[in-house]
Design an enzyme around this catalytic site. Structure first.
Site, short mmCIF file in Angstrom:
data_model
loop_
_atom_site.label_atom_id
_atom_site.label_comp_id
_atom_site.label_asym_id
_atom_site.label_seq_id
_atom_site.Cartn_x
_atom_site.Cartn_y
_atom_site.Cartn_z
NE ARG A 125 -38.30 63.30 11.45
CZ ARG A 125 -38.00 63.04 12.73
NH1 ARG A 125 -38.73 62.20 13.44
NH2 ARG A 125 -36.99 63.63 13.29
CG HIS A 181 -34.69 56.11 19.93
ND1 HIS A 181 -35.29 57.34 20.03
CD2 HIS A 181 -34.30 55.76 21.17
CE1 HIS A 181 -35.25 57.73 21.29
NE2 HIS A 181 -34.65 56.80 22.01
N PRO A 213 -42.43 64.56 18.90
CG PRO A 213 -40.78 66.07 19.57
CD PRO A 213 -41.72 65.03 20.10
CG ASN A 214 -40.40 66.93 14.03
OD1 ASN A 214 -41.09 67.73 13.43
ND2 ASN A 214 -39.51 67.30 14.93
CB SER A 260 -32.50 56.58 13.35
OG SER A 260 -32.52 57.42 14.49
CG HIS A 270 -31.74 63.35 22.09
ND1 HIS A 270 -31.35 62.04 22.31
CD2 HIS A 270 -32.32 63.36 20.86
CE1 HIS A 270 -31.66 61.31 21.23
NE2 HIS A 270 -32.25 62.10 20.34
NE ARG A 277 -29.53 60.27 13.32
CZ ARG A 277 -30.76 60.79 13.27
NH1 ARG A 277 -31.79 60.11 13.78
NH2 ARG A 277 -30.97 61.96 12.71
NE ARG A 323 -29.86 63.06 15.81
CZ ARG A 323 -30.92 63.84 15.54
NH1 ARG A 323 -32.03 63.69 16.23
NH2 ARG A 323 -30.87 64.75 14.61
CD GLU A 347 -34.82 55.38 25.08
OE1 GLU A 347 -34.30 54.58 25.90
OE2 GLU A 347 -34.25 56.40 24.67
CB ALA A 400 -35.92 66.14 19.28
CE1 TYR A 439 -35.54 59.18 12.77
CE2 TYR A 439 -35.50 61.01 11.23
CZ TYR A 439 -35.15 60.47 12.44
OH TYR A 439 -34.41 61.20 13.35
CG ASN A 453 -39.61 57.47 18.70
OD1 ASN A 453 -38.86 58.31 19.19
ND2 ASN A 453 -39.44 56.99 17.48
C1 DQA Z 1 -35.78 59.30 16.90
C2 DQA Z 1 -34.34 59.77 17.08
C3 DQA Z 1 -34.29 61.16 17.65
O1 DQA Z 1 -32.94 61.58 17.83
C4 DQA Z 1 -34.97 62.14 16.71
O2 DQA Z 1 -34.98 63.43 17.25
C5 DQA Z 1 -36.35 61.70 16.33
C6 DQA Z 1 -36.58 60.28 16.07
C7 DQA Z 1 -35.87 57.93 16.20
O3 DQA Z 1 -36.95 57.36 16.18
O4 DQA Z 1 -34.87 57.45 15.65
O5 DQA Z 1 -37.24 62.51 16.17
O6 DQA Z 1 -36.38 59.16 18.18
#
Ligand code: DQA
Length: 147
Positions: free
Chosen positions: A17, A100, A9-10, A102, A80, A107, A111, A98, A77, A22, A74
């Site tokens: 965003r 990420h 997501p996102n 960030s 978590h 954080r 997270r 996996e 969210a 990011y 990736n």
């Molecule tokens: C993320 C970190 C997650 O906590 C966040 O919800 C994301 C992006 C990252 O790529 O840093 O959507 O996975």
């Protein structure tokens, strides 16, 4: 080698965003960058993005039936919150990394948990989008050893 690159997501909102966390690259830019890297290291990437947990589970299962060699994920969210993604990765038994963008370790406290991590052979965080390429390199070596 066939790798499935899954974004949750996102992550389709990259570049829009929270650029402070990011970066400014778009999702399209990310795919191009991965595509170019894969060409260099002899990987055929299949890209998938979804904002929906069950769709991500379906795509992980499809990787099994398609005989994919590795998965880079990736989970956004869902990292978590999702035991379903953990179970999916365990179910297929495909080497999974996996990623990420960030540094989630630095954080918010919510997270700090990653359900999927225990099923992954590699985790990278805080390296921006280069983390995807590091994950691919790790998996190329790992899969190369067993092929
Ligand atoms: C993320 C970190 C997650 O906590 C966040 O919800 C994301 C992006 C990252 O790529 O840093 O959507 O996975």
């Amino acid at each position: 080698m066939k790798f499935v690159i899954i974004n949750g997501p996102n992550l389709n909102m990259l570049g829009v965003r929270e650029p402070d966390k990011y970066g400014n690259e778009s999702y399209e830019d990310l795919l191009n960058k991965i595509q170019q890297h894969c060409k260099k290291v002899g990987v055929c990437p299949e890209f998938y993005h979804s904002n929906h947990e069950g769709d991500l589970v379906d795509r992980i299962q499809k990787a099994y039936y398609d005989k994919a060699d590795a998965i880079v994920i990736n989970p956004g969210a869902y990292t978590h919150t999702s035991i379903a993604l953990l179970d999916a990765v365990k179910s297929v038994g495909i080497p999974t990394a996996e990623v990420h963008i960030s540094n989630v370790k630095e954080r918010e406290s919510f997270r700090q948990v990653s359900y999927i991590r225990e099923a992954c052979c590699f985790t990278v965080m805080g390296h921006g989008t280069l983390g995807y390429l590091e994950a691919i390199d790790y998996l190329v070596d790992k899969v190369g050893e067993t092929k």
